[in-house]
Design an enzyme around this catalytic site. Sequence first.
Site, mmCIF file in Angstrom:
data_model
loop_
_atom_site.group_PDB
_atom_site.id
_atom_site.type_symbol
_atom_site.label_atom_id
_atom_site.label_comp_id
_atom_site.label_asym_id
_atom_site.label_seq_id
_atom_site.Cartn_x
_atom_site.Cartn_y
_atom_site.Cartn_z
ATOM 1 N N GLU A 56 -11.181 0.285 -1.778
ATOM 2 C CA GLU A 56 -10.511 0.673 -0.538
ATOM 3 C C GLU A 56 -9.298 1.530 -0.887
ATOM 4 O O GLU A 56 -9.162 1.996 -2.005
ATOM 5 C CB GLU A 56 -10.082 -0.587 0.238
ATOM 6 C CG GLU A 56 -9.173 -1.505 -0.569
ATOM 7 C CD GLU A 56 -8.938 -2.854 0.078
ATOM 8 O OE1 GLU A 56 -9.444 -3.089 1.190
ATOM 9 O OE2 GLU A 56 -8.246 -3.698 -0.529
ATOM 10 N N ASP A 73 0.816 -1.216 0.000
ATOM 11 C CA ASP A 73 0.000 0.000 0.000
ATOM 12 C C ASP A 73 0.849 1.266 0.000
ATOM 13 O O ASP A 73 0.683 2.146 0.849
ATOM 14 C CB ASP A 73 -0.931 0.023 1.215
ATOM 15 C CG ASP A 73 -1.652 -1.292 1.434
ATOM 16 O OD1 ASP A 73 -2.029 -1.931 0.431
ATOM 17 O OD2 ASP A 73 -1.851 -1.678 2.599
#
Length: 537
Positions: free
Chosen positions: A212, A46
């Site tokens: 997300e 991420d």
Amino acid sequence: MRKTVALILCLSAFVLNAQNYVSKVWVSDLGNGHYKNPVLNADYSDPDVCRVNDDYYMTSSSFNCIPGLQILHSKDLVNWKIIGYAVPKLIPDSAFSKPQHGNGVWAPSIRFHDGEFYIYYGDPDYGIYMTKTKDPAGEWESLTLVKPGKGLIDSCPLWDDNGEVYLVHAFAGSRAGMKSVLAVTRLSPDGKKAVGESKIIYDGHEKDETIEGPKFYKRNGYYYIFAPAGGVSAGWQVVLRSKNIYGPYERKVVMAQGETEINGPHQGAWIDTKTGEDWFLHFQDRYMYGRVVHLQPMTWKNDWPVIGIDKDGDGCGDPVLTYKKPDVGQSYPVCTPAESDEFSENALGLQWQWHANPQDWWYFTNVGKGCLNLYTVPVADDYRNLWDVPNLLLQKFPATEFKATAKITFKPNSKIIGERTGLVVMGLDYALLSFENTGKGFVLSQNECLKADKGSPEKVNASVDLKENTLYLRVKVEKGGVCSFTYSKDGKNFSPLGKTFTAKEGKWIGAKVGLFCTRPVKNNDGGTVEVDWFRID
């Protein structure tokens, strides 16, 4: 403002002039003006990036690994080094002093605003936290809980033109009972507190299941939210845009795997250069190797980004494996995140992380002797295997194929039977070379533990009695994460021990490699292992 600019320039000079480490197992820079992906062939999950002048700063999810939020720096988006970390310990310590696999720091964002660096991240059990600093390689402020709540994750701020501050975030279905939606909330001017309730601005259940990891931007009057959807290993990159921060938002898929071998190319950061180029950094899930970081060219078409190479002109690009390096105005030396450690500094190398909040007495950087002392730490009363042990000192797998070798000298407490140390490859399954002080002297064994997260016991595959307390321990990792263990008494002739083992990812992280040192009793003192060096080849 002049002081701020001077500080940044000073920091940039310090980072640039620090000695560069160059990996022996993976270098992205091809040396001919091109690079190959991944630019970081290790588990920087991420990733998010910000630019300050001609310096780039990256952070990534660190979950339960401590220190958390490692900070990386680059001058050209290809060559990176670790320069620090933002979180020395997670809070509350009562929870994170024990391994909290897969919990902790989820999908952070890093931004530079008004002379300061900010990081926001969601902890799925406690809420959204923030920390900030003027020196990304130095100390960061203590964590501030910006928005408490179960299941609030993947947060990113936006300082708007009118002085308002906003935050976009996602929801973890495992805690919130809801996923696949994105929400925006307003923040106080100092960015330290959510004001009012969050408002859902996009529902991805129909087209973008598991949307997300949103990142917030503004360009040409549009609010943009870059967000991954479709799941970690097989998803795609979505971009939303609107003239109103609360929507409605238009939606477009701007990058997908296509016919390439890069699965699930998504979740990351749009970044530009001083020369006017646009780029996108994202991850690719490679299972036991973790989520490695790729760099993609990016262009704008009709106020929509196109990431990768759009061969058919539909506005959705395919990721590239090799490409021309970003034009940042000049060339910079090759460098990579540190891997090997000679333990000659009065601090642990920045590549090392514990599996939980550490105690001060777990280690001693013995500069006078040129080694790292790891002290035996008592295991918990309900000890089952190393999955539950907090004092694992580990680092990320640095490449698809490599060797990790450590020279150690074990000095157990003569009154304690069962103290042990060794070299471990850690994940949901793990394997190790265990060097133990037993009732009959030193025993080196090659052990494995399958389904460690389920509490399974270790199994001894092979063992050998030894008189020496100084050993060289080695694991060789080959394609597919296949590990073989060897040992040596002289550092030259290595003998195999046990059987091969296939590495397994951890909870939301890749497999890791490193050291441990434990004892079975809670007496007031124990033994130690002196680690002379740890080398990746």
